[in-house]
Design an enzyme around this catalytic site. Structure first.
Site, mmCIF file in Angstrom:
data_model
loop_
_atom_site.group_PDB
_atom_site.id
_atom_site.type_symbol
_atom_site.label_atom_id
_atom_site.label_comp_id
_atom_site.label_asym_id
_atom_site.label_seq_id
_atom_site.Cartn_x
_atom_site.Cartn_y
_atom_site.Cartn_z
ATOM 1 N N TYR A 19 0.882 -1.166 0.000
ATOM 2 C CA TYR A 19 0.000 0.000 0.000
ATOM 3 C C TYR A 19 0.918 1.214 0.000
ATOM 4 O O TYR A 19 1.769 1.355 0.879
ATOM 5 C CB TYR A 19 -0.885 0.011 1.246
ATOM 6 N N ASP A 56 -6.270 -0.332 -6.133
ATOM 7 C CA ASP A 56 -7.726 -0.160 -6.060
ATOM 8 C C ASP A 56 -8.169 0.415 -4.722
ATOM 9 O O ASP A 56 -9.329 0.297 -4.338
ATOM 10 C CB ASP A 56 -8.433 -1.495 -6.305
ATOM 11 N N HIS A 71 -10.610 -6.447 -4.597
ATOM 12 C CA HIS A 71 -10.201 -6.374 -3.190
ATOM 13 C C HIS A 71 -11.100 -7.229 -2.299
ATOM 14 O O HIS A 71 -11.447 -6.856 -1.172
ATOM 15 C CB HIS A 71 -10.217 -4.919 -2.705
#
Length: 531
Positions: free
Chosen positions: A260, A288, A380
């Site tokens: 991330y 995403d 996700h």
């Protein structure tokens, strides 16, 4: 040596000390930088916070990343008041259900692990792991989409020997899937993500490590240009530290990294460089999640208590913890991440770069043109944008379009999908349609939450047996023989096609609840599955 009574004097925002593993720390200056907000720390101000700290943080977080002058020293154990934690009726019932778990040999499929986990896990852990975006329609669609694809098996093939091993980014894997990254693993089991590492080694399966990427920079404490690669960030997304997970791997065991991206690119750069030095074989950049989705099951749980009455009106709290665990630990994510950043990532690492969370053919083509080595077609796990299409449906679109453009197969480029997988047949459908491999996450979280490392080991054994059987029934001796002609996808894009119910999946699904009156029957308390 410090007395517990001295620690108790520092129980305010102006002077906040806490005890962790028998040592006192001054966290006053850290309150407003804490990823989960100041409120949860202030709840334990002047007290022992170990029990709340352990399930969420890697064990060395406070010792490694809090400045040394904030380490106050050992607390006299004789001065510490022994707090007898009241075991609630609900907790007693949960522990009884733990004792009543069926033996592992009675678990026949991945659905079984989910059923047991739902019954025995603490409520906040179940809420975090099982929650998905909004009405959780996307989450359910991820699984149900596989039901719209049917097999066209071949017969009279000599399948006395079948081989379902493969390579993923050039790395060997005994089966065509990898263990997707997980966060907050210790909510489900004291060993957290290490259960996955150990079991993956036994089965020669690749594990994706979630970057302990919730890292907060303390500009007044740390020089980001200092040579120490990890001395400027606090990892709290995974319950185990990155290095702890890598250290637990066996020699030669392959691990990938899911990243991330932090708003501070210098932090991101140093983290990626450190991962490469530690031998990580692939960099999966999460694309995403410019912010995390609204996961209402998790939000209702609120992840932790509101704190003392003194702190309820704390105007300086950075993060609204009522949004649940997921959003409380995600404020570091950079919403400015864009295609212009891909050349920069290519400049800082030699690892293959894969974009995780691509959801259409147009972005797949852009990833190819940007020099990436692959994409994960993923929504996700249904935890981000509600009404995103499933990875398997997007896969059909992507491969069809690449064929139309004359760009299939794509050299040095691999396509993966994740979301909703519960059977080896799901994986084989993806392989037939052009995927290199599939990511599987929640089922193995449920496996270790219910049974620890042995649960993951057994679950992987179940998948191995399913692959062997279904390869034979398909008439395929190797994965190269699992071809598009073996599947019928005519209904994949039709979202109103009637297919037989998946009874096991539907039984396990924990329906969302509406707001209700406190103490009302059928209100706030989740009804666990029965053993």
């Amino acid at each position: 040596m410090i007395s517990a009574q001295e620690v108790e004097k520092h129980a305010s925002r102006e002077s906040c000390w806490i005890i962790i593993h028998g040592k006192a720390y001054d966290v006053t200056e850290f309150l407003d930088d804490h990823p989960g907000g100041a409120k949860i720390i202030l709840k334990y101000a002047g007290k022992d916070a170990t029990e709340e700290y352990d399930p969420i943080h890697p064990p060395d977080t406070v010792t490694k990343y809090l400045p040394k002058e904030k380490h106050l020293g050992q607390v006299d154990p004789n001065s510490v008041k022994k707090v007898v934690k009241e075991v609630t009726i609900e907790e007693k019932a949960r522990l009884q259900r733990m004792d009543n778990r069926p033996p592992l040999q009675e678990l026949l499929n991945l659905h079984d692990f989910e059923a047991v986990a739902r019954a025995v896990m603490p409520e906040k852990a179940w809420a975090y792991y099982s929650s998905a975006a909004d009405d959780e329609i996307t989450n359910r669609e991820n699984h149900l989409a596989y039901h719209r694809i049917w097999f066209r098996p071949r017969v009279l093939v000599n399948v006395s020997k079948v081989d379902f091993s493969t390579t993923i980014l050039g790395q060997k894997s005994s089966m065509p899937f990898y263990l997707t990254a997980t966060a907050l693993g210790k909510l489900g089991h004291p060993d957290g993500e290490l259960n996955l590492t150990r079991a993956a080694a036994k089965h020669d399966i690749i594990q994706m490590v979630c970057a302990p990427a919730f890292y907060v920079r303390f500009s007044s404490w740390v020089d980001v240009h200092a040579p120490a690669p990890m001395g400027f960030q606090i990892p709290t997304l995974a319950s185990c530290s990155f290095d702890e997970i890598v250290d637990a791997a066996q020699q030669g065991q392959v691990q990938f990294l899911q990243l991330y991206v932090n708003k501070d690119r210098e932090i991101t750069k140093k983290y990626v460089e450190h991962a490469e030095r530690r031998g990580i074989k692939g960099l999966f950049i999460t694309v995403d999640a410019p912010q995390l989705g609204r996961r209402e099951k998790d939000m209702r749980m609120k992840f932790e208590d509101e704190g003392s009455e003194v702190q309820r009106n704390d105007s300086k709290a950075v993060v609204n913890r009522s949004q649940g665990a997921a959003r409380a630990i995600s404020s570091f994510i950079d919403p400015a991440l864009c295609w212009d950043d891909i050349p920069w990532f290519r400049s800082i690492t030699k690892m293959p770069i894969i974009l995780k969370g691509v959801q259409c053919w147009e972005d797949t083509v852009k990833a190819i043109d940007a020099g990436c080595q692959g994409v994960v077609l993923s929504n996700h796990g249904g935890r981000q944008l509600e009404f995103s299409r499933s990875g398997i449906e997007v896969l059909v679109e992507v491969v069809d379009k690449l064929k139309e453009l004359g760009r299939w197969p794509v050299p040095n480029f691999e396509i993966y999908i994740d979301g909703g997988v519960r059977r080896a047949t799901d994986v084989l459908k993806a392989i037939a349609l052009g995927a290199t491999a599939v990511g599987i996450g929640r089922p193995f979280i449920y496996a270790f939450s219910a049974y620890g490392e042995q649960g993951v080991d057994h679950a992987l054994g179940i998948m191995r047996d399913e692959f062997e059987m279904n390869m034979r029934l398909l008439g395929a001796r190797t994965l190269k023989e699992v071809v598009p002609e073996m599947v019928d996808t005519r209904s994949i894009h039709a979202h109103n096609v009637a297919v037989p119910d998946d009874r096991l999946y539907n039984i396990n699904y924990d329906a969302l609840r509406l707001a209700s009156l406190r103490g009302a029957e059928g209100g706030q308390q989740q009804q666990p599955a029965r053993l």
